[in-house]
Enzyme design. Structure first.
Site, PDB file in Angstrom:
ATOM      1  N   GLU A  45     -32.502   1.929  14.806  1.00  0.00           N
ATOM      2  CA  GLU A  45     -31.896   2.642  15.946  1.00  0.00           C
ATOM      3  C   GLU A  45     -31.445   1.689  17.061  1.00  0.00           C
ATOM      4  O   GLU A  45     -30.794   2.124  17.992  1.00  0.00           O
ATOM      5  CB  GLU A  45     -32.852   3.708  16.489  1.00  0.00           C
ATOM      6  CG  GLU A  45     -34.186   3.216  17.023  1.00  0.00           C
ATOM      7  CD  GLU A  45     -35.306   3.221  15.974  1.00  0.00           C
ATOM      8  OE1 GLU A  45     -34.993   3.043  14.784  1.00  0.00           O
ATOM      9  OE2 GLU A  45     -36.484   3.369  16.352  1.00  0.00           O
TER      10      GLU A  45
ATOM     11  N   SER B 273     -42.133   7.488  27.391  1.00  0.00           N
ATOM     12  CA  SER B 273     -40.870   7.357  28.095  1.00  0.00           C
ATOM     13  C   SER B 273     -39.797   7.046  27.061  1.00  0.00           C
ATOM     14  O   SER B 273     -40.035   6.337  26.089  1.00  0.00           O
ATOM     15  CB  SER B 273     -40.962   6.205  29.098  1.00  0.00           C
ATOM     16  OG  SER B 273     -39.677   5.765  29.442  1.00  0.00           O
TER      17      SER B 273
END
Ligand SMILES: Cc1cc2nc3c(=O)[nH]c(=O)nc-3n(C[C@H](O)[C@H](O)[C@H](O)COP(=O)(O)O)c2cc1C
Ligand code: SF4
Ligand code: SF4
Ligand code: SF4
Ligand code: SF4
Ligand code: FES
Lengths: 596, 395
Positions: free
Chosen positions: A377, A330
């Protein structure tokens, strides 16, 4: 049955099942035999030798943990021979050890120290070997600090990483006096396949493997009047913190924990359970979208099964071991990171605080979350989304340092905006919890009816089985979801990375037809995380599990999509699930990594 | 003549190049398992690789253990410094060893055998592979389904210990296992396994060929048969000799000494040092009522004359153990370091002479608590050297 045998231990006679060890017999008789390399979660090593006992008729002493009882065995665990040997062994361990307890992170919770104290090892007759060794400290990892000078070479970490996690990041290197625990080519923990799950930390008896702690950094932030320090607490903290502060194992301390955090001086005490609920909305939508693309639109570019992504240890494991399966993950960030991104955007805006002034702290049962917060990130808010991650243990240390009498604290409530949660968010802390929460929401979304389980309790996905499977049949869906009519949604749940491997290999070999899999890196899920109280054992994890489900049961709201603050954030800020803003703040991408 | 007191009896079985292995194999395969076991038991052959376990009993236990698979392993790790008798056997008379392995397979019910060959003996492998090919072919003709593979060791001394050997064969780190369970029920890959030393198997061949009596008649009570000795150190004639067990060390020194022998290390680093004053009373054989001493390892006999420093000898042994310990268990890993650094500290005057007593106590603990034979036997050389040559340790 006839499989019972008779033994005597220190003159005390008892019956015990054949195949049980001398240590088991001693436990049964209420006699304590010291151990170091033994751990209930792990296979028997029999290498520390502190558990030696005398067996009548045998020339040598026997390691109690590794020696099966035999009929008519006569065992002595406190004879002169045993005492002298045991003391020698402890002295030997200390002679090789950097026994600087006052400067050690594990001071006060160390099995070696406890033994030394019990046997009153006051002198150091043997030569001190520690200074001769070129011991090194590896603190490059944001999650774990490895200090070889504190290592007693019991190999619990090695067995943990191999047997429970199947990662083998830690192995035994060299032999003789140079034997040590090492990573691949003795690289830093940060540069190898280690998933940062912290299970080795949880199973290490000494200060050789500990979490990289950020206690001072957090105190500094709290003391800085320029900063607005926000704290979030993961679901599993409330069933672990009490234990670390001397209360019963499995005692729920949600209210006390919130009180304590407020007294520590955090400006706002919020709940990761809120973003757990949010995760369900985002991930549930993602699942249904993928199902639509695969089943209705026959899009073969879209991957199934979809795998959960809330466990950063699991994420790093996939990046190393199954890089070709990254598209199955996911894209949802973990609840911690969703929270971090929202704190410095949504929360900042709503409270009119300059996000530059916000310090976002999270309390996690997990050492891998420290690494996760450190990922480059994870800056979608324009800042570092989560500044510091503390484990349950670090929080307990701060509470003690602040002189707070935890047991006597009154209950307090979470602050608002991002403090509201449901039972579905709470069960994220147990294996199967994300699956159960997702099914409660997705099923209802698709059919307009509640999941067909009594009191919403989806029992098949609960419990300590390594891999659990469940199927849930979808009958008479709403029109929009008619392509799901008659379909059985196949789910798998695994905890501990050895079990994750089983599921992934089944996916890889095409021997499974799962639609959705939940994986947690740690045994029992986050409640057995690498940042939770030490010791851990199957019984302890069971008690914490019961506490989690009790927490769920007692919540007025038990479905993520009913969380009013979740509804509000979509209305006021995010728009819709998987919308542009969600994509920016709540979703992420993954990096393939090497296999060593 | 000196012959009246000369007790050393050489034997010549092992290296006698009889070319009748096929006949011996055929003959043995016709016998039932029990008869072969009885033969071995009545010969009183004991393992020549270290522990001296009765070979017949080992085969019997493995034969009786129920297991879908069983293995026969020839231990050719020969790591003891200064010994190379197993190497000689495998290069001179390999078919004797293979024949005994096949008979063992027949007795215990095994189809697979291995030779665990010390890494440094890799050069033997090509020739051995050829012999094995021929041998397997014959086994098939003789109606025995038995294959033998060579497994090359990694070079660690500890891998000669049978359970560390299994671990190493299984691709794991060579660390000894907990015992029990013993190999006879839980060995290689968890299956019942016979592990025998190369020399043990060669003697078994002798027994199957000549019968138990011929073997039993050699030697003395508890120590039957002959044994290969690797003679080294201060001797005019170093080499490998097959001698009858039960000789006195006095006679041995008379034959092999240089006239100035002050001590003999019997059984290598894990054996005992015997000083001159005890030569007469010391019999070479297995521990028993008759013998003053056991024969713990591969038959190494190292002679020292009066020019040798016993401190240096011990220093060397301890250096060896400190390095060759697998390192897993506390008493051995740390104990060896303490002993080694300890005698240095005494020698340098950094610790008082009495510190040696503390170290002697430590070796007792090591003997009592170490996980395997390596750590358990460090006490042998340590205490026999320190007790007999204490002054040399201090000054
Ligand atoms: C440290 C250590 C090293 C050993 N090395 C060898 C070896 O090199 N060769 C060998 O045959 N046995 C060795 N042994 C003995 C084996 O464990 C085992 O007892 C033997 O192979 C059994 O064979 P046997 O009964 O024929 O002697 C060693 C034992 C220990 C404790
Ligand atoms: S690891 Fe334990 S014994 Fe060692 S210094 Fe730390 S607290 Fe002390
Ligand atoms: S790091 Fe800890 S668990 Fe691992 S061997 Fe050392 S002391 Fe044992
Ligand atoms: S943190 Fe987890 S993966 Fe890393 S070494 Fe420890 S147990 Fe292995
Ligand atoms: S006694 Fe020595 S060699 Fe044997 S298991 Fe222990 S550390 Fe390893
Ligand atoms: S606890 Fe038994 S040997 Fe370590």
């Amino acid at each position: 049955m006839s499989s019972q045998i008779n033994v005597t231990i220190n003159g005390f006679q008892l019956e015990i099942e054949k195949g049980k060890t001398i240590l088991d017999a001693a436990n049964k008789a209420g006699i304590i035999i010291p151990t170091l390399c033994y751990h209930k979660d792990l296979c028997i090593a029999g290498n520390c030798r502190v558990c030696v006992v005398e067996v009548a008729g045998q020339k040598r002493l026997a390691a109690a943990c590794a020696t099966p009882c035999e009929e008519e065995m006569e065992i002595h665990s406190n004879s002169l021979k045993v005492r002298n040997s045991r003391k020698h062994i402890i002295e030997l361990l200390l002679s090789e050890h950097n026994s600087d307890c006052t400067k050690c992170y594990k001071n006060g919770n160390c099995e070696l120290q406890e033994l030394a104290s019990e046997y009153k090892i006051m002198t150091q007759d043997f030569l001190r070997l520690a200074p001769l060794k070129n011991y090194t400290i590896d603190q490059f990892s944001p999650s774990i600090v490895k200090d070889d000078s504190k290592c007693i070479r019991c190999q619990r970490c090695v067995r943990t990483c191999a047997e429970m996690q199947g990662v083998n990041a830690l192995t035994v290197a060299y032999k003789g006096d140079e034997m040590k625990i090492a990573t691949f080519f003795e690289k830093a923990m940060n540069d190898v396949i280690c998933t940062n799950c912290g299970q080795c930390v949880n199973h290490c008896p000494t200060g050789a493997l500990v979490e990289h702690n950020y206690i001072e950094e957090v105190w500094d932030a709290i003391s800085d009047p320029q900063k607005h320090v926000v704290v979030q607490t993961a679901p599993a903290i409330r069933v672990g913190l009490g234990e670390e502060l001397g209360l019963e194992v499995g005692e729920r301390v949600t209210g006390k924990m919130v009180s304590a955090l407020k007294r520590l001086g955090f400006n706002s005490v919020l709940d990761t359970d809120f973003t757990a609920d949010l995760t369900i909305i985002e991930e549930g939508t993602e699942l249904l979208n993928r199902l639509r693309k695969v089943l209705a639109e026959k899009d073969d570019q879209v991957k199934l099964p979809l795998a959960t992504s809330c466990s950063p240890g699991w994420i790093k494991y996939v990046e190393h071991m199954y890089p070709e399966f990254l598209e199955h993950l996911s894209t949802c960030k973990s609840p911690q990171q969703m929270f971090g991104a929202l704190v410095k955007t949504y929360y900042a805006k709503a409270n009119k605080i300059d996000p530059d002034k916000i310090v976002s702290v999270s309390i996690m049962p997990c050492t891998a979350k420290k690494f996760e917060a450190n990922r480059p990130e994870m800056h979608d808010s324009g800042f570092r989304d989560v500044d510091y991650v503390l484990t349950t243990r670090e929080l307990a240390i701060m509470i003690k340092q602040a002189g707070i009498n935890f047991a006597k604290l009154p209950d307090a409530k979470y602050d608002r905006l991002m403090g509201e949660s449901t039972g579905a968010g709470a069960i994220f802390g147990a294996t199967g919890g994300v699956m159960e929460a997702a099914l409660r929401t997705a099923y209802e979304l698709v059919t307009g009816r509640e999941v067909p389980f009594k009191n919403l309790n989806i029992i098949p996905v609960r419990g300590m089985e390594g891999v659990k499977e469940a199927g849930i049949k979808i009958d008479h869906p709403l029109k929009e979801w008619s392509f799901l009519d008659g379909i059985e949604l196949k789910c798998a749940v695994a905890h501990g990375l050895v079990n994750a491997k089983k599921v992934m290999d089944a996916v890889k070999n095409g021997t499974s037809d799962y639609h959705f899999i939940e994986i947690m890196a740690c045994p029992g899920g986050c409640l057995g995380g690498g940042g939770q109280p030490i010791p851990t054992s199957p019984e302890i994890r069971q008690k914490r599990t019961e506490a989690i489900y009790a927490e769920d049961k007692n919540m007025p709201l038990r479905k993520s999509h009913e969380n009013p603050e979740v509804l509000k954030i979509y209305q006021d800020y995010l728009g819709e699930p998987l919308g542009a803003k969600s994509h920016l703040l709540l979703h992420t991408k993954y990096t393939p990594r090497d296999r060593f | 003549m000196v012959a009246a007191t000369y007790q050393l009896k050489r034997a010549d079985f092992i290296f006698k190049n009889d070319n009748d292995w096929k006949k011996i194999l055929d003959k043995s395969l016709k016998k039932p398992s029990q008869e072969l076991i009885n033969e071995l038991m009545s010969s009183e052959l004991k393992g020549r690789g270290g522990a001296g376990f009765p070979t017949g009993l080992k085969w019997k236990l493995t034969a009786e253990y129920r297991s879908d698979k069983k293995y026969v392993i020839c231990n050719a790790d020969e790591g003891e410094p200064g010994t190379f008798k197993d190497r000689e056997i495998l290069s001179e008379v390999p078919y004797k060893v293979l024949t005994a392995m096949a008979v063992c397979a027949h007795v215990v019910g095994s189809q697979e055998g291995f030779i665990y060959l010390r890494g440094e003996y890799k050069f033997l492998a090509p020739e051995l592979t050829k012999v094995i090919g021929e041998f397997e072919h014959y086994c098939k003709e003789a109606g025995l389904n038995f294959s033998v593979k060579i497994f090359l060791g990694s070079g660690a001394y500890i891998c000669g210990e049978e359970t560390a050997l299994f671990e190493s064969m299984e691709g794991k780190r060579g660390e000894p296992r907990n015992k029990p369970p013993y190999p006879t029920s839980f060995g290689y890959l968890g299956k019942a396994t016979v592990v025998n030393n190369v020399e043990t198997l060669a003697h078994a061949f002798t027994i199957f060929k000549y019968g138990a009596k011929k073997f039993y008649d050699l030697g003395v009570q508890y120590s039957r048969g002959s044994k290969l000795f690797s003679v080294s150190g201060d001797t005019p004639k170093p080499g490998i000799y097959e001698l009858e067990l039960g000789m006195s060390l006095q006679d041995f020194v008379a034959e092999f000494g240089d006239g100035d022998t002050k001590a003999v290390q019997v059984g290598g680093a894990s054996g005992f040092l015997v000083p001159r004053k005890r030569f007469e009373k010391t019999t070479i054989g297995y521990r028993g009522k008759l013998t003053g001493i056991s024969l713990p390892t591969g038959g190494s006999m190292m002679l020292f004359n009066s020019s040798r420093s016993m401190y240096n000898v011990l220093d060397n042994y301890l250096d060896f153990f400190r390095e060759e310990s697998c390192g897993q268990c506390t008493p051995c890993r740390v104990g060896c370091q303490q002993l080694h650094s300890g005698i240095k500290a005494v020698k340098r005057g950094e610790k008082p002479a009495q510190y040696l007593n503390k170290l002697l106590k430590l070796t007792e603990t090591m003997q009592l608590t170490a996980k395997c034979g390596l750590g358990q036997s460090v006490a042998n050389s340590f205490s026999s050297i320190v007790e007999n040559f204490r002054e040399e340790m201090i000054y």
